[in-house]
Design a protein around this motif. Structure first.
Motif, mmCIF file in Angstrom:
data_model
loop_
_atom_site.group_PDB
_atom_site.id
_atom_site.type_symbol
_atom_site.label_atom_id
_atom_site.label_comp_id
_atom_site.label_asym_id
_atom_site.label_seq_id
_atom_site.Cartn_x
_atom_site.Cartn_y
_atom_site.Cartn_z
ATOM 1 N N GLN A 35 0.831 -1.231 -0.053
ATOM 2 C CA GLN A 35 0.044 0.124 -0.056
ATOM 3 C C GLN A 35 0.985 1.363 0.070
ATOM 4 O OE1 GLN A 35 0.617 1.349 3.057
ATOM 5 N NE2 GLN A 35 0.015 0.172 4.774
ATOM 6 N N ALA A 37 1.591 3.616 1.964
ATOM 7 C CA ALA A 37 2.308 3.988 3.132
ATOM 8 C C ALA A 37 3.542 3.329 3.233
ATOM 9 C CB ALA A 37 1.357 4.089 4.387
ATOM 10 N N THR A 38 3.535 2.101 2.872
ATOM 11 C CA THR A 38 4.672 1.380 2.810
ATOM 12 C C THR A 38 5.375 0.961 1.558
ATOM 13 O OG1 THR A 38 3.486 -0.787 2.663
ATOM 14 C CG2 THR A 38 4.070 0.178 5.118
ATOM 15 N N HIS A 65 -3.865 4.694 1.816
ATOM 16 C CA HIS A 65 -3.474 5.267 3.340
ATOM 17 C C HIS A 65 -3.587 6.710 3.061
ATOM 18 C CE1 HIS A 65 -2.891 1.283 4.657
ATOM 19 N NE2 HIS A 65 -2.472 1.577 5.812
ATOM 20 N N ASP A 119 1.778 -4.843 5.232
ATOM 21 C CA ASP A 119 0.865 -4.454 5.765
ATOM 22 C C ASP A 119 0.046 -5.477 6.745
ATOM 23 O OD1 ASP A 119 -1.742 -1.890 5.562
ATOM 24 O OD2 ASP A 119 -1.998 -3.928 6.810
ATOM 25 N N SER A 120 0.300 -5.215 8.127
ATOM 26 C CA SER A 120 0.039 -6.243 9.076
ATOM 27 C C SER A 120 -1.299 -6.778 8.813
ATOM 28 C CB SER A 120 0.232 -5.526 10.298
ATOM 29 O OG SER A 120 -0.688 -4.670 10.721
ATOM 30 N N HIS A 121 -2.342 -6.274 8.140
ATOM 31 C CA HIS A 121 -3.479 -6.629 8.202
ATOM 32 C C HIS A 121 -3.739 -7.688 6.793
ATOM 33 C CE1 HIS A 121 -4.601 -3.716 11.091
ATOM 34 N NE2 HIS A 121 -4.933 -4.957 11.693
ATOM 35 N N ILE A 361 -6.022 5.138 10.307
ATOM 36 C CA ILE A 361 -4.487 5.495 10.608
ATOM 37 C C ILE A 361 -4.276 7.006 11.031
ATOM 38 C CG2 ILE A 361 -4.049 5.499 8.349
ATOM 39 C CD1 ILE A 361 -1.367 4.398 8.753
ATOM 40 N N ARG A 379 -7.446 -1.038 15.619
ATOM 41 C CA ARG A 379 -6.488 -0.894 16.538
ATOM 42 C C ARG A 379 -6.995 0.564 17.247
ATOM 43 N NH1 ARG A 379 -1.542 -2.314 12.669
ATOM 44 N NH2 ARG A 379 -1.819 -4.643 13.422
ATOM 45 N N ARG A 384 -3.146 6.857 17.806
ATOM 46 C CA ARG A 384 -3.261 6.447 16.742
ATOM 47 C C ARG A 384 -4.131 7.102 15.888
ATOM 48 N NH1 ARG A 384 -2.468 1.543 12.996
ATOM 49 N NH2 ARG A 384 -4.413 1.440 11.955
ATOM 50 N N ARG A 496 6.723 9.296 4.325
ATOM 51 C CA ARG A 496 7.028 7.710 4.266
ATOM 52 C C ARG A 496 8.062 7.506 3.324
ATOM 53 N NH1 ARG A 496 3.586 3.640 6.867
ATOM 54 N NH2 ARG A 496 3.013 4.461 8.915
ATOM 55 N N SER A 536 1.432 -2.441 13.510
ATOM 56 C CA SER A 536 1.599 -2.082 12.140
ATOM 57 C C SER A 536 2.868 -2.784 11.757
ATOM 58 C CB SER A 536 1.773 -0.704 11.996
ATOM 59 O OG SER A 536 2.465 -0.423 10.747
ATOM 60 N N SER A 537 2.993 -3.115 10.429
ATOM 61 C CA SER A 537 4.145 -3.561 9.622
ATOM 62 C C SER A 537 5.218 -2.519 9.519
ATOM 63 C CB SER A 537 3.792 -4.617 8.477
ATOM 64 O OG SER A 537 3.480 -3.763 7.666
ATOM 65 N N ARG A 538 4.925 -1.256 9.683
ATOM 66 C CA ARG A 538 5.826 -0.209 9.051
ATOM 67 C C ARG A 538 7.045 -0.599 9.531
ATOM 68 N NH1 ARG A 538 2.558 3.956 12.693
ATOM 69 N NH2 ARG A 538 0.951 2.744 11.875
#
Ligand code: MIC
Length: 649
Positions: A35, A37-38, A65, A119-121, A361, A379, A384, A496, A536-538
């Motif tokens: 996505q 953001a990452t 995002h 992305d962690s989801h 987010i 979350r 956040r 980012r 988050s996986s960021r």
């Protein structure tokens, strides 16, 4: 031997290692998801690796995002992403098309495949009979380049679903029940596999809701069978040909066994400020709210909006409430418009936002100071939402909609409203106009990357030195989330793709002085408690502190993705052997590590001394041989370059 679904998926994709829980395995990745953001970082990493073309079966880049365009930064990122996807042969989902997870499920997810996402989801797509996992951007970049994804072989946690959900209780309450039982680290090192007669009572999207928040349990993934319901879903999406039957064999066993009777689940709510802080809604009933918010990847389905619309239809929300509706995909939004649900929501007083991640987010819709916000998002970590001292509760769309009407947290069963019946739309819309297909290679190779002024290349990082003296710049407690290490939100997200700029926000939620102290100090360490780096996986949460000199993170234990991200960027992640030692360390103490390069490679245990305190402590690392090499090289980028150089000699 009979296998469960997780074992089948792993067996079919195993490239290296043995399927023994805790051992590192390498998996072939069929699909990737990034996505914005990452993704900007991922595309810069692909450029740095000199990738010619994505080697996966399908890779997709979503823009969901950073949709608020207050200046040129976000739109510049969008153009960069567009050019990179065209260059590397990747699908491009344009701004406004929707949140990555539901859109991926609708358009690209395939039972039996592996999916890796920055992305962690990403685990949400486990609802489709996939092994879907979140990871740091650079792990996803490697997968796009055709490299295996390395992860510790998880234990498989079988959850047998029986019964059927009662009225006013929905999939979100099921995953909140799992979080009530097991907390935010209950799933670490495990894949949760749901099976049993209750599964068929849940729609594909209900399963998405449950799989999505497996991330909040810290799980490596969540897996559902691919059954008749998944076939129906794929048919509805015009993709019936992508369906295969995928179920556990008769007699399959699990490492951990649990039963969850859907009939016994009640409306639940996660209180501020952790998704693991779950109680029955009835326990906090009457708490006044400022905001009620529906949408996000944790409740993305048509029914999640339609049921809220039916609840508020013909009524008006309570005075002073902000009822924020965040549709998750353009396709679904079109159906909700066609079936008049959006009209019901608007007439009740709702505020309609664009399809995307938005306030989930912290990109807009931040709550007012000292006021409670009720959300269907996954979350509620501190800050956040964008508001520093926020107070966010997580719940189902039913609870959110009923509470919007009463102005206070309300158990939907007590609202004296007839439970609405929501049907799926007949012939739902399929609209792929904002999802660009990968360009053919001949065209793709001519594309130039378009980099706006806010896009900065990743600076070079040095190797791990042999001897280090590291002042502890921060001592933190348990469950520190990556949102606290490096915030999301409208102030921070636009950077980012600009490491020097984003690093200024590092640990800001915990200690505003960290950035200046790190700049002054240079190389340093941080100390933390249990479940360090959850959420988050960021990868920025590893990359930014590393850029500021972080060399060692010493904690009680780590959340999986952040642990992998630290390794990828050359930060040594270590844990206390004797947890008492945590108590004896203070911020400002200086850790001394001698002969470290040799010692890391020799074994798992290391000895650290505390300068001037006549104190030594034993710590351990859980690095594989491959990861030791990466750490010694100073991170994955250096390691890849080293390998490439060795190959060409
Ligand atoms: C999240 O839910 O925290 C996010 C925003 O989707 C993140 C990704 C990010 O930080 O960009 C995630 O979970 O990985």
């Amino acid at each position: 031997m009979p296998s469960n679904i997780t074992q089948k998926l792993i067996k079919n994709h195993l490239i290296s290692g043995e399927m023994i829980p805790g051992e590192e395995i390498g998996l072939k990745i069929d699909q990737t998801l990034t996505q914005d953001a990452t993704g900007t970082m991922v595309m810069l990493e692909l450029e740095a690796m000199g990738l010619e073309r994505a080697k996966t079966e399908a890779s997709a880049q979503y823009v969901d995002h950073n949709l608020i365009q207050v200046d040129s930064k976000n739109p510049d990122d969008h153009l960069f992403l567009e050019s990179a996807t065209r260059r590397f042969g990747i699908y491009f989902s344009r701004p406004g098309n929707g949140v990555s997870h539901p859109v991926h499920m609708q358009r690209l997810a395939k039972p039996g495949k592996t999916l890796l996402g920055s992305d962690s989801h990403t685990c949400a797509n486990g609802c489709m009979g996939m092994l879907a996992m979140g990871a740091g951007g650079i792990d996803v970049a490697m997968a796009i380049a055709g490299e295996p994804f390395y992860v510790k072989m998880p234990k498989v946690w079988g959850v047998k679903l029986t019964g059927e959900l009662p009225d006013w209780v929905s999939a979100k309450d099921v995953i909140l029940e799992m979080l009530r039982r097991h907390g935010v680290k209950g799933g670490v090192g495990k894949v949760i596999e749901y099976y049993g007669p209750g599964v068929k009572t849940l729609s594909a999207m209900d399963r998405h809701v449950i799989a999505n928040m497996g991330a909040e349990l810290g799980a490596t993934g969540t897996v559902f069978p691919s059954d008749e319901e998944i076939k129906r879903f794929l048919k509805e999406q015009g993709r019936e040909g992508d369906w295969i039957l995928l179920e556990a064999d008769d007699g399959a066993t699990y490492d951990i066994n649990e039963e969850l009777n859907l009939s016994d689940v009640v409306p639940l709510i996660a209180k501020p400020s952790s998704p693991g802080n779950v109680v029955p809604v009835s326990e906090v009933e009457g708490t006044p709210i400022y905001q009620s918010y529906i949408g996000s990847s944790a409740n993305p389905g048509y029914r999640d909006f339609a049921i809220a619309a039916e609840i508020v239809k013909g009524k008006h929300i309570a005075d002073g409430i902000s009822f924020d509706v965040n549709p998750t995909s353009r396709q679904m939004l079109t159906d909700l418009v066609r079936e008049s649900h959006i009209a019901s929501l608007l007439q009740s007083g709702a505020r309609l936002h664009q399809a995307g991640c938005n306030g989930c987010i912290g990109m807009g819709q931040a709550p007012a100071t000292g006021r409670n916000s009720l959300r269907t998002t996954p979350r509620n970590f501190p800050g956040r939402s964008g508001t520093r001292e926020d107070s966010v509760f997580l719940c189902s769309p039913e609870t959110a909609a009923v509470s919007a009407l009463t102005g206070k947290i309300t158990d939907p069963r007590n609202a004296n409203i007839q439970y609405p019946k929501v049907d799926q739309p007949k012939n739902p819309v399929i609209d792929t106009k904002l999802l660009d297909e990968p360009l053919p290679y001949e065209e793709a190779k001519k594309v130039k990357l378009q980099k706006g002024p806010n896009i900065a290349s990743i600076p070079k990082m040095d190797e791990m030195p042999d001897k280090m003296e590291l002042p502890i710049l921060l001592k933190m407690g348990d469950n520190i989330s990556t949102d606290e290490i490096l915030a999301g939100g409208a102030r921070v997200l636009p950077y980012r793709s600009n490491l020097p700029e984003i690093s200024k926000f590092t640990f800001e939620i915990i200690d505003r002085t960290y950035y200046t102290r790190a700049k002054e100090t240079g190389e340093h360490a941080v100390v933390g408690g249990f479940n360090y780096g959850q959420g988050s996986s960021r990868e920025h949460a590893a990359l930014a502190p590393r850029y500021l000199g972080l060399r060692v993170a010493l904690v009680k234990d780590f959340a999986r993705i952040h642990w992998q991200n630290l390794v990828n960027f050359g930060v040594l992640p270590i844990t206390f052997i004797n947890e008492e030692d945590y108590n004896s360390l203070e911020q400002g103490d200086v850790l001394e590590l001698e002969d470290i390069r040799k010692k890391i490679a020799q074994g798992n245990e290391l000895t650290i001394s505390v300068k001037g305190k006549n104190k030594e402590m034993k710590v351990k690392h859980l690095l594989s041989e491959r990861q030791i090499d990466i750490i010694l090289a100073g991170g994955l980028i250096n390691w890849v370059k080293k390998r490439q150089a060795e190959r060409t000699v």
